[in-house]
Write a protein that holds these residues in place. Structure first.
Motif, PDB file in Angstrom:
ATOM      1  N   MET A   1       0.840  -1.208   0.000  1.00 19.97           N
ATOM      2  CA  MET A   1       0.000   0.000   0.000  1.00 19.97           C
ATOM      3  C   MET A   1       0.874   1.256   0.000  1.00 19.97           C
ATOM      4  O   MET A   1       0.566   2.216  -0.701  1.00 19.97           O
ATOM      5  CB  MET A   1      -0.912   0.003   1.227  1.00 19.97           C
ATOM      6  N   ALA A   2       1.956   1.258   0.768  1.00 16.27           N
ATOM      7  CA  ALA A   2       2.840   2.422   0.814  1.00 16.27           C
ATOM      8  C   ALA A   2       3.527   2.640  -0.526  1.00 16.27           C
ATOM      9  O   ALA A   2       3.677   3.772  -0.982  1.00 16.27           O
ATOM     10  CB  ALA A   2       3.876   2.241   1.916  1.00 16.27           C
ATOM     11  N   LEU A   3       3.948   1.553  -1.168  1.00 15.63           N
ATOM     12  CA  LEU A   3       4.613   1.658  -2.459  1.00 15.63           C
ATOM     13  C   LEU A   3       3.667   2.226  -3.517  1.00 15.63           C
ATOM     14  O   LEU A   3       4.035   3.119  -4.283  1.00 15.63           O
ATOM     15  CB  LEU A   3       5.119   0.282  -2.901  1.00 15.63           C
ATOM     16  N   VAL A   4       2.441   1.736  -3.538  1.00 21.33           N
ATOM     17  CA  VAL A   4       1.470   2.203  -4.535  1.00 21.33           C
ATOM     18  C   VAL A   4       1.054   3.641  -4.244  1.00 21.33           C
ATOM     19  O   VAL A   4       0.916   4.454  -5.157  1.00 21.33           O
ATOM     20  CB  VAL A   4       0.249   1.260  -4.573  1.00 21.33           C
ATOM     21  N   ALA A   5       0.858   3.973  -2.972  1.00 24.54           N
ATOM     22  CA  ALA A   5       0.429   5.332  -2.619  1.00 24.54           C
ATOM     23  C   ALA A   5       1.497   6.372  -2.938  1.00 24.54           C
ATOM     24  O   ALA A   5       1.176   7.531  -3.210  1.00 24.54           O
ATOM     25  CB  ALA A   5       0.064   5.398  -1.142  1.00 24.54           C
ATOM     26  N   ALA A   6       2.775   5.970  -2.917  1.00 25.99           N
ATOM     27  CA  ALA A   6       3.865   6.904  -3.210  1.00 25.99           C
ATOM     28  C   ALA A   6       4.060   7.132  -4.703  1.00 25.99           C
ATOM     29  O   ALA A   6       4.825   8.006  -5.097  1.00 25.99           O
ATOM     30  CB  ALA A   6       5.157   6.385  -2.595  1.00 25.99           C
ATOM     31  N   THR A   7       3.380   6.364  -5.539  1.00 29.37           N
ATOM     32  CA  THR A   7       3.511   6.499  -6.988  1.00 29.37           C
ATOM     33  C   THR A   7       2.823   7.777  -7.459  1.00 29.37           C
ATOM     34  O   THR A   7       1.749   8.140  -6.979  1.00 29.37           O
ATOM     35  CB  THR A   7       2.889   5.278  -7.696  1.00 29.37           C
ATOM     36  N   VAL A   8       3.444   8.456  -8.402  1.00 25.82           N
ATOM     37  CA  VAL A   8       2.912   9.717  -8.921  1.00 25.82           C
ATOM     38  C   VAL A   8       1.636   9.446  -9.723  1.00 25.82           C
ATOM     39  O   VAL A   8       1.596   8.559 -10.565  1.00 25.82           O
ATOM     40  CB  VAL A   8       3.961  10.410  -9.821  1.00 25.82           C
ATOM     41  N   GLY A   9       0.598  10.217  -9.455  1.00 28.79           N
ATOM     42  CA  GLY A   9      -0.652  10.114 -10.187  1.00 28.79           C
ATOM     43  C   GLY A   9      -1.712   9.273  -9.511  1.00 28.79           C
ATOM     44  O   GLY A   9      -2.852   9.210  -9.978  1.00 28.79           O
ATOM     45  N   VAL A  10      -1.399   8.621  -8.397  1.00 23.57           N
ATOM     46  CA  VAL A  10      -2.355   7.765  -7.707  1.00 23.57           C
ATOM     47  C   VAL A  10      -3.266   8.620  -6.839  1.00 23.57           C
ATOM     48  O   VAL A  10      -2.805   9.439  -6.046  1.00 23.57           O
ATOM     49  CB  VAL A  10      -1.621   6.706  -6.855  1.00 23.57           C
ATOM     50  N   ASP A  11      -4.585   8.435  -7.012  1.00 22.10           N
ATOM     51  CA  ASP A  11      -5.562   9.155  -6.207  1.00 22.10           C
ATOM     52  C   ASP A  11      -6.020   8.346  -5.000  1.00 22.10           C
ATOM     53  O   ASP A  11      -6.184   8.882  -3.915  1.00 22.10           O
ATOM     54  CB  ASP A  11      -6.782   9.535  -7.053  1.00 22.10           C
ATOM     55  N   SER A  12      -6.273   7.042  -5.194  1.00 22.64           N
ATOM     56  CA  SER A  12      -6.728   6.213  -4.084  1.00 22.64           C
ATOM     57  C   SER A  12      -6.221   4.788  -4.256  1.00 22.64           C
ATOM     58  O   SER A  12      -6.000   4.322  -5.375  1.00 22.64           O
ATOM     59  CB  SER A  12      -8.253   6.210  -3.981  1.00 22.64           C
ATOM     60  N   VAL A  13      -6.036   4.127  -3.115  1.00 27.19           N
ATOM     61  CA  VAL A  13      -5.562   2.746  -3.079  1.00 27.19           C
ATOM     62  C   VAL A  13      -6.478   1.979  -2.144  1.00 27.19           C
ATOM     63  O   VAL A  13      -6.841   2.476  -1.078  1.00 27.19           O
ATOM     64  CB  VAL A  13      -4.111   2.659  -2.546  1.00 27.19           C
ATOM     65  N   ALA A  14      -6.853   0.757  -2.533  1.00 26.07           N
ATOM     66  CA  ALA A  14      -7.709  -0.072  -1.687  1.00 26.07           C
ATOM     67  C   ALA A  14      -7.337  -1.535  -1.884  1.00 26.07           C
ATOM     68  O   ALA A  14      -6.773  -1.917  -2.914  1.00 26.07           O
ATOM     69  CB  ALA A  14      -9.178   0.152  -2.038  1.00 26.07           C
ATOM     70  N   LEU A  15      -7.657  -2.339  -0.873  1.00 25.71           N
ATOM     71  CA  LEU A  15      -7.476  -3.778  -0.971  1.00 25.71           C
ATOM     72  C   LEU A  15      -8.803  -4.416  -1.306  1.00 25.71           C
ATOM     73  O   LEU A  15      -9.853  -3.986  -0.820  1.00 25.71           O
ATOM     74  CB  LEU A  15      -6.948  -4.344   0.343  1.00 25.71           C
ATOM     75  N   ALA A  16      -8.774  -5.436  -2.144  1.00 30.27           N
ATOM     76  CA  ALA A  16     -10.003  -6.113  -2.553  1.00 30.27           C
ATOM     77  C   ALA A  16      -9.738  -7.608  -2.584  1.00 30.27           C
ATOM     78  O   ALA A  16      -8.615  -8.070  -2.432  1.00 30.27           O
ATOM     79  CB  ALA A  16     -10.459  -5.616  -3.923  1.00 30.27           C
ATOM     80  N   GLY A  17     -10.791  -8.359  -2.824  1.00 26.22           N
ATOM     81  CA  GLY A  17     -10.676  -9.806  -2.898  1.00 26.22           C
ATOM     82  C   GLY A  17     -11.047 -10.446  -1.574  1.00 26.22           C
ATOM     83  O   GLY A  17     -11.137  -9.789  -0.534  1.00 26.22           O
ATOM     84  N   ASP A  18     -11.268 -11.755  -1.620  1.00 26.19           N
ATOM     85  CA  ASP A  18     -11.659 -12.468  -0.411  1.00 26.19           C
ATOM     86  C   ASP A  18     -10.549 -12.496   0.624  1.00 26.19           C
ATOM     87  O   ASP A  18     -10.779 -12.318   1.815  1.00 26.19           O
ATOM     88  CB  ASP A  18     -12.064 -13.905  -0.760  1.00 26.19           C
ATOM     89  N   SER A  19      -9.332 -12.724   0.190  1.00 28.39           N
ATOM     90  CA  SER A  19      -8.214 -12.778   1.124  1.00 28.39           C
ATOM     91  C   SER A  19      -7.381 -11.493   1.098  1.00 28.39           C
ATOM     92  O   SER A  19      -6.225 -11.495   1.504  1.00 28.39           O
ATOM     93  CB  SER A  19      -7.330 -13.979   0.803  1.00 28.39           C
ATOM     94  N   LYS A  20      -7.954 -10.404   0.620  1.00 25.24           N
ATOM     95  CA  LYS A  20      -7.294  -9.095   0.544  1.00 25.24           C
ATOM     96  C   LYS A  20      -5.970  -9.187  -0.207  1.00 25.24           C
ATOM     97  O   LYS A  20      -4.962  -8.634   0.205  1.00 25.24           O
ATOM     98  CB  LYS A  20      -7.057  -8.521   1.941  1.00 25.24           C
ATOM     99  N   ASP A  21      -5.988  -9.888  -1.336  1.00 31.87           N
ATOM    100  CA  ASP A  21      -4.759 -10.075  -2.101  1.00 31.87           C
ATOM    101  C   ASP A  21      -4.741  -9.269  -3.393  1.00 31.87           C
ATOM    102  O   ASP A  21      -3.840  -9.435  -4.198  1.00 31.87           O
ATOM    103  CB  ASP A  21      -4.558 -11.564  -2.412  1.00 31.87           C
ATOM    104  N   GLN A  22      -5.719  -8.393  -3.578  1.00 28.51           N
ATOM    105  CA  GLN A  22      -5.757  -7.545  -4.766  1.00 28.51           C
ATOM    106  C   GLN A  22      -5.657  -6.087  -4.351  1.00 28.51           C
ATOM    107  O   GLN A  22      -6.310  -5.649  -3.414  1.00 28.51           O
ATOM    108  CB  GLN A  22      -7.056  -7.765  -5.548  1.00 28.51           C
TER     109      GLN A  22
END
Length: 127
Positions: free
Chosen positions: A21-42
């Motif tokens: 989550m930290a790696l994706v949130a630090a990427t330029v242009g990202v507005d929101s990050v969320a976990l999805a899937g049954d085992s929170k693997d997406q």
């Protein structure tokens, strides 16, 4: 044009999830990050101008096996839903006031051994 990217990442523990989550949130242009899937693997990323291939390879390097699942445009209904959800979330916030006060012990000029000076017995505690 906002796009929605879904990446399946092999995350076995909470530390891996927070790292991803930290790696994706630090990427330029990202507005929101969320976990999805049954085992929170997406990891679901919404942003503008995000390179999905570079993001997937960065997740592979830092976290573990990652697979790009879906890339598509954000629908207008999802964009309209967000302000309504934000308004509902702010309306649900309740501010609590504390009616009690914390007791502050008096400061001492001389060292006091024990509590004999302030305690005179069980029957006179209220005096």
């Amino acid at each position: 044009m906002k796009q929605k990217i879904v990446i399946k990442v092999e995350m076995t523990c909470d530390k891996c999830r927070s790292k991803a989550m930290a790696l994706v949130a630090a990427t330029v242009g990202v507005d929101s990050v969320a976990l999805a899937g049954d085992s929170k693997d997406q990891v679901v990323v919404v942003g503008d101008g995000v390179d999905s291939v570079k993001l997937t390879s960065a997740l592979r390097k830092k976290v573990g096996h990652a697979q790009l699942v879906q890339v598509g445009e954000v629908k207008k209904e999802e964009e309209k839903k967000k302000p309504a959800e934000a308004a509902a979330a702010t309306a649900a916030v309740v501010e609590y006031t504390y009616p009690w006060h914390y007791y502050q012990y008096p400061s001492h000029a001389a060292p006091v051994y024990g509590y004999q000076q302030y305690y005179s017995g069980p029957d006179t505690w209220w005096m």
